[in-house]
Design an enzyme around this catalytic site. Structure first.
Site, PDB file in Angstrom:
ATOM      1  N   SER A 177       0.864  -1.174   0.000  1.00 26.10           N
ATOM      2  CA  SER A 177       0.000   0.000   0.000  1.00 26.10           C
ATOM      3  C   SER A 177       0.903   1.227   0.000  1.00 26.10           C
ATOM      4  CB  SER A 177      -0.870   0.006   1.263  1.00 26.10           C
ATOM      5  OG  SER A 177      -1.494   1.261   1.468  1.00 26.10           O
TER       6      SER A 177
ATOM      7  N   TYR B 214      -2.023  -0.768  10.367  1.00 25.67           N
ATOM      8  CA  TYR B 214      -1.960  -1.170   8.961  1.00 25.67           C
ATOM      9  C   TYR B 214      -0.658  -0.697   8.329  1.00 25.67           C
ATOM     10  CZ  TYR B 214      -3.468  -1.337   4.017  1.00 25.67           C
ATOM     11  OH  TYR B 214      -3.577  -1.568   2.661  1.00 25.67           O
TER      12      TYR B 214
END
Length: 267
Positions: A144, A157
């Site tokens: 990401s 995350y």
């Protein structure tokens, strides 16, 4: 897409929806690749394969949950037995987050690390010996932009995704002489249900679609760009809209990025 993926065996985790499903559709339509589909949702995987137009000779379904990482060597052996080899492993399965760090239970942080980092690493370690025996292969990791820089509501995350970068950058160097390449893909906002399933501070799913995700890059376009990066054996590729500029700001103007992130709408 040219003939690069033809006749290759490609194992995709998180294949029951979103990016994984889009990759299956693209490979089914524009290659003769054999595809192994994995996620926790076994029945949905069959639906994805059939809707993509894959014949029974071109796909196999293997359910898995990355939380149970100690079982993954056995799962890898089953996957290899389906078509005799794994040419490309696409680590796409993962879990996102939408909660402030101080309002996130530590068990939620632990779960994000187990799914997004430890499970991914364990599966890769289970597959690599088969690739070495077969003379080489490729590993793609869906990270990401949060693997490059952090943002509010994504602390656990971002930590897990940063860990992926550290591990796979090191692993790439170690596997160079084994003819195994590693591509880290860093999506920005992509039109999937990632925010719907994202965990909140108590571990429950957010249940709603973020505005930025809804307005993000269509997932089919993303899948084409991702496969192109894998074909070109890129070390790392950021894919998305204007938010990918954050990766360049992090490198060249980190103080400016810090100011932008503090004020940015991240949901």
């Amino acid at each position: 897409m040219n003939e690069y993926f033809n006749d290759k065996v490609i194992w995709i985790t998180g294949a029951s929806s979103g990016i994984g499903e889009a990759l299956v559709r693209e490979l089914a339509k524009n290659s003769t690749a054999k595809v192994i589909l994995s996620s926790r949702k076994e029945s949905q995987l069959y639906t994805v394969a059939e809707n993509a137009g894959l014949t029974t000779e071109r796909y196999a379904v293997i359910p898995l949950d990355l939380v149970y990482y100690k079982e993954l060597p056995e799962t890898a052996a089953i996957a290899v037995s389906k078509f005799g080899k794994i040419d490309i492993l696409i680590n796409n399965a993962g879990l996102s987050q939408r909660s402030l760090a101080m309002k996130t239970d530590i068990e939620v942080d632990k779960r994000l690390i187990e799914v997004d980092y430890i499970g991914t690493v364990a599966l890769t370690k289970a597959v690599v010996p088969y690739m070495i025996k077969n003379g080489g292969g490729q590993i793609a990791v869906v990270s990401s932009l949060m693997g490059i820089f952090g943002a509010p509501m994504r602390s656990g995350y971002a930590a897990a995704k940063h860990a992926l970068h550290g591990f796979f950058d090191a692993f790439r160097a170690e596997l160079y002489t084994e003819n195994i390449s590693i591509t880290i893909i860093c999506p920005g906002f992509i039109q999937t249900e990632i925010s719907v399933h994202a965990v909140t501070g108590d571990g429950s799913a957010q249940g709603t679609m973020d505005d930025a995700t809804m307005k993000g890059m269509p997932v089919d376009i993303f899948a084409k760009k991702m496969l192109n990066a894998i074909e070109k054996k890129k070390n790392q590729k950021a894919i998305g809209g204007k938010e990918v500029l954050g990766a360049y700001l992090k490198r060249f103007f980190p103080a400016l990025l810090a100011k932008i992130v503090r004020k940015a709408k991240v949901v």
